[in-house]
Design a protein around this motif. Structure first.
Motif, PDB file in Angstrom:
ATOM      1  N   LYS A  45     -10.615  29.747  39.163  1.00 44.84           N
ATOM      2  CA  LYS A  45      -9.842  30.720  38.381  1.00 44.84           C
ATOM      3  C   LYS A  45     -10.490  31.025  37.038  1.00 44.84           C
ATOM      4  CE  LYS A  45      -5.996  31.709  39.519  1.00 44.84           C
ATOM      5  NZ  LYS A  45      -5.472  32.828  40.350  1.00 44.84           N
ATOM      6  N   GLY A  46     -11.378  30.134  36.586  1.00 50.08           N
ATOM      7  CA  GLY A  46     -12.003  30.377  35.291  1.00 50.08           C
ATOM      8  C   GLY A  46     -12.666  29.134  34.736  1.00 50.08           C
ATOM      9  N   LEU A  47     -12.677  29.040  33.409  1.00 50.13           N
ATOM     10  CA  LEU A  47     -13.430  27.995  32.716  1.00 50.13           C
ATOM     11  C   LEU A  47     -12.565  27.299  31.668  1.00 50.13           C
ATOM     12  CD1 LEU A  47     -16.601  30.178  32.016  1.00 50.13           C
ATOM     13  CD2 LEU A  47     -16.302  28.593  33.934  1.00 50.13           C
ATOM     14  N   MET A  48     -12.973  26.077  31.331  1.00 53.35           N
ATOM     15  CA  MET A  48     -12.299  25.306  30.287  1.00 53.35           C
ATOM     16  C   MET A  48     -13.341  24.605  29.439  1.00 53.35           C
ATOM     17  SD  MET A  48     -11.505  21.898  29.422  1.00 53.35           S
ATOM     18  CE  MET A  48     -10.531  20.653  30.254  1.00 53.35           C
ATOM     19  N   THR A  49     -13.035  24.434  28.162  1.00 53.08           N
ATOM     20  CA  THR A  49     -13.899  23.596  27.323  1.00 53.08           C
ATOM     21  C   THR A  49     -13.057  22.822  26.326  1.00 53.08           C
ATOM     22  OG1 THR A  49     -15.975  23.538  26.084  1.00 53.08           O
ATOM     23  CG2 THR A  49     -14.384  25.213  25.412  1.00 53.08           C
ATOM     24  N   ILE A  50     -13.591  21.689  25.895  1.00 52.63           N
ATOM     25  CA  ILE A  50     -13.015  20.910  24.801  1.00 52.63           C
ATOM     26  C   ILE A  50     -14.042  20.965  23.678  1.00 52.63           C
ATOM     27  CG2 ILE A  50     -12.184  18.657  24.029  1.00 52.63           C
ATOM     28  CD1 ILE A  50     -11.595  18.023  26.997  1.00 52.63           C
ATOM     29  N   ALA A  51     -13.700  21.650  22.610  1.00 49.32           N
ATOM     30  CA  ALA A  51     -14.634  21.799  21.493  1.00 49.32           C
ATOM     31  C   ALA A  51     -14.695  20.503  20.686  1.00 49.32           C
ATOM     32  CB  ALA A  51     -14.188  22.960  20.605  1.00 49.32           C
ATOM     33  N   PRO A  52     -15.747  20.313  19.910  1.00 43.58           N
ATOM     34  CA  PRO A  52     -15.866  19.097  19.097  1.00 43.58           C
ATOM     35  C   PRO A  52     -14.724  18.955  18.091  1.00 43.58           C
ATOM     36  CG  PRO A  52     -17.967  20.250  19.209  1.00 43.58           C
ATOM     37  CD  PRO A  52     -16.943  21.168  19.804  1.00 43.58           C
ATOM     38  N   PHE A  53     -14.462  17.715  17.697  1.00 42.95           N
ATOM     39  CA  PHE A  53     -13.474  17.442  16.658  1.00 42.95           C
ATOM     40  C   PHE A  53     -14.137  17.747  15.319  1.00 42.95           C
ATOM     41  CE2 PHE A  53     -11.270  14.583  13.664  1.00 42.95           C
ATOM     42  CZ  PHE A  53      -9.966  15.033  13.847  1.00 42.95           C
ATOM     43  N   VAL A  54     -13.610  18.711  14.593  1.00 45.22           N
ATOM     44  CA  VAL A  54     -14.256  19.146  13.348  1.00 45.22           C
ATOM     45  C   VAL A  54     -13.244  19.193  12.204  1.00 45.22           C
ATOM     46  CG1 VAL A  54     -16.099  20.491  14.438  1.00 45.22           C
ATOM     47  CG2 VAL A  54     -13.883  21.577  14.004  1.00 45.22           C
ATOM     48  N   GLU A  55     -13.760  19.196  10.981  1.00 40.92           N
ATOM     49  CA  GLU A  55     -12.904  19.272   9.788  1.00 40.92           C
ATOM     50  C   GLU A  55     -12.261  20.654   9.677  1.00 40.92           C
ATOM     51  OE1 GLU A  55     -12.290  17.015   7.108  1.00 40.92           O
ATOM     52  OE2 GLU A  55     -13.031  15.510   8.525  1.00 40.92           O
ATOM     53  N   LYS A  56     -13.069  21.695   9.906  1.00 35.64           N
ATOM     54  CA  LYS A  56     -12.576  23.064   9.770  1.00 35.64           C
ATOM     55  C   LYS A  56     -12.692  23.769  11.112  1.00 35.64           C
ATOM     56  CE  LYS A  56     -13.950  23.396   4.924  1.00 35.64           C
ATOM     57  NZ  LYS A  56     -14.844  24.051   3.949  1.00 35.64           N
ATOM     58  N   SER A  57     -11.585  24.340  11.564  1.00 33.95           N
ATOM     59  CA  SER A  57     -11.552  24.964  12.894  1.00 33.95           C
ATOM     60  C   SER A  57     -12.594  26.070  13.045  1.00 33.95           C
ATOM     61  CB  SER A  57     -10.159  25.524  13.180  1.00 33.95           C
ATOM     62  OG  SER A  57      -9.780  26.462  12.187  1.00 33.95           O
ATOM     63  N   GLU A  58     -12.912  26.723  11.959  1.00 34.74           N
ATOM     64  CA  GLU A  58     -13.895  27.814  11.990  1.00 34.74           C
ATOM     65  C   GLU A  58     -15.242  27.347  12.554  1.00 34.74           C
ATOM     66  OE1 GLU A  58     -15.203  31.531  11.838  1.00 34.74           O
ATOM     67  OE2 GLU A  58     -13.168  31.062  11.162  1.00 34.74           O
ATOM     68  N   GLU A  59     -15.533  26.044  12.385  1.00 34.64           N
ATOM     69  CA  GLU A  59     -16.803  25.489  12.854  1.00 34.64           C
ATOM     70  C   GLU A  59     -16.934  25.572  14.376  1.00 34.64           C
ATOM     71  OE1 GLU A  59     -17.653  21.550  11.180  1.00 34.64           O
ATOM     72  OE2 GLU A  59     -16.391  22.064   9.461  1.00 34.64           O
ATOM     73  N   ASN A  60     -15.807  25.691  15.059  1.00 35.74           N
ATOM     74  CA  ASN A  60     -15.846  25.752  16.522  1.00 35.74           C
ATOM     75  C   ASN A  60     -15.886  27.182  17.070  1.00 35.74           C
ATOM     76  OD1 ASN A  60     -16.015  23.072  17.297  1.00 35.74           O
ATOM     77  ND2 ASN A  60     -13.799  22.751  17.166  1.00 35.74           N
ATOM     78  N   ARG A  61     -15.872  28.164  16.188  1.00 36.41           N
ATOM     79  CA  ARG A  61     -15.839  29.553  16.659  1.00 36.41           C
ATOM     80  C   ARG A  61     -17.020  29.860  17.589  1.00 36.41           C
ATOM     81  NH1 ARG A  61     -13.074  34.058  15.233  1.00 36.41           N
ATOM     82  NH2 ARG A  61     -12.277  33.156  13.295  1.00 36.41           N
TER      83      ARG A  61
END
Length: 234
Positions: free
Chosen positions: A155-171
């Motif tokens: 049906k699609g894709l999933m990811t778990i982004a890194p744990f970061v101080e500022k969410s913008e870092e995961n954009r």
């Protein structure tokens, strides 16, 4: 407190959609209920939420028996091959298909039950050693292989982004996966609908929505701090 948290999360989802020029109906909130008692889930259920995410097979199976049958259960944690058959017919969507061997096991067990199982491929975009999932450059080959399985539907894709101080870092993580997702959509692969993009958790779901997430997985933001410690919050 839980209902106030939920209201705040819903407001933020709407705000993120507005910022991205998206319809909030395009985004489904999955309340991550791992380690939470049924009483807390019932409170969120009473507020209209029907999609709940669990990390462990045993917990999902127990709650499946205890709670209303119209709940849509999502398996979001690492799934061991020897436990696949326990959740077939219970989990509406398996987010965490992180290897070809796991997909083969799902196919084998689903065939015995004559079921078609909806899955997402977990992509480790950041290539963190501590996380499971396909590397981005391996994912298309895996999609093409799994697409041939008659009892599994991607049906699609999933990811778990890194744990970061500022969410913008995961954009950039979310942007990268979204670009790949759109690319896969354009290929119109048989048995691959590619209409679900599961990304974003408590710390970064707004950024994920801005970058195209269709499912966001929020636990701590709704239920508060988890009972268990030593793991990243979701």
């Amino acid at each position: 407190m839980i209902l106030e948290n939920l209201e705040e999360v819903n407001k933020r989802i709407i705000s993120a959609c507005k910022k991205a020029g998206r319809d909030p109906k395009e985004v489904t909130l999955i309340a991550v209920s791992k380690t939470k008692p049924s009483s807390m889930i019932e409170e969120v259920y009473g507020a209209g939420i029907r999609a709940f995410g669990e990390n462990k097979v045993q917990e999902l199976c127990e709650k499946y028996k205890e709670l209303p049958q119209d709940i849509s259960w999502h398996m979001i944690g690492h799934l061991q091959r020897n436990k696949v058959k326990q959740i077939l017919g219970k989990a509406e969507l398996i987010h965490s298909v992180d290897s070809l061997r796991l997909a083969e096991q799902i196919e084998e067990d689903a065939a015995k039950l004559d079921l078609t199982v909806d899955i997402l491929l977990e992509v480790n975009v950041a290539e963190e050693e501590s996380k499971f999932g396909f590397k981005l450059e391996e994912t298309e080959e895996a999609i093409l292989k799994i697409a041939t399985f008659p009892h599994v539907r991607i049906k699609g894709l999933m990811t778990i982004a890194p744990f970061v101080e500022k969410s913008e870092e995961n954009r950039f993580i979310f942007k990268k996966l979204r670009q790949f997702y759109v690319d896969m959509q354009s290929k119109n692969i048989d048995n691959v609908t590619m209409n679900v993009l599961s990304m974003g958790m408590t710390g970064d779901y707004e950024i994920a929505i801005e970058e195209g997430a269709t499912l966001v997985r929020v636990g701590t933001g709704i239920f508060g701090t988890r009972y268990k410690i030593g793991e990243n919050e979701v």
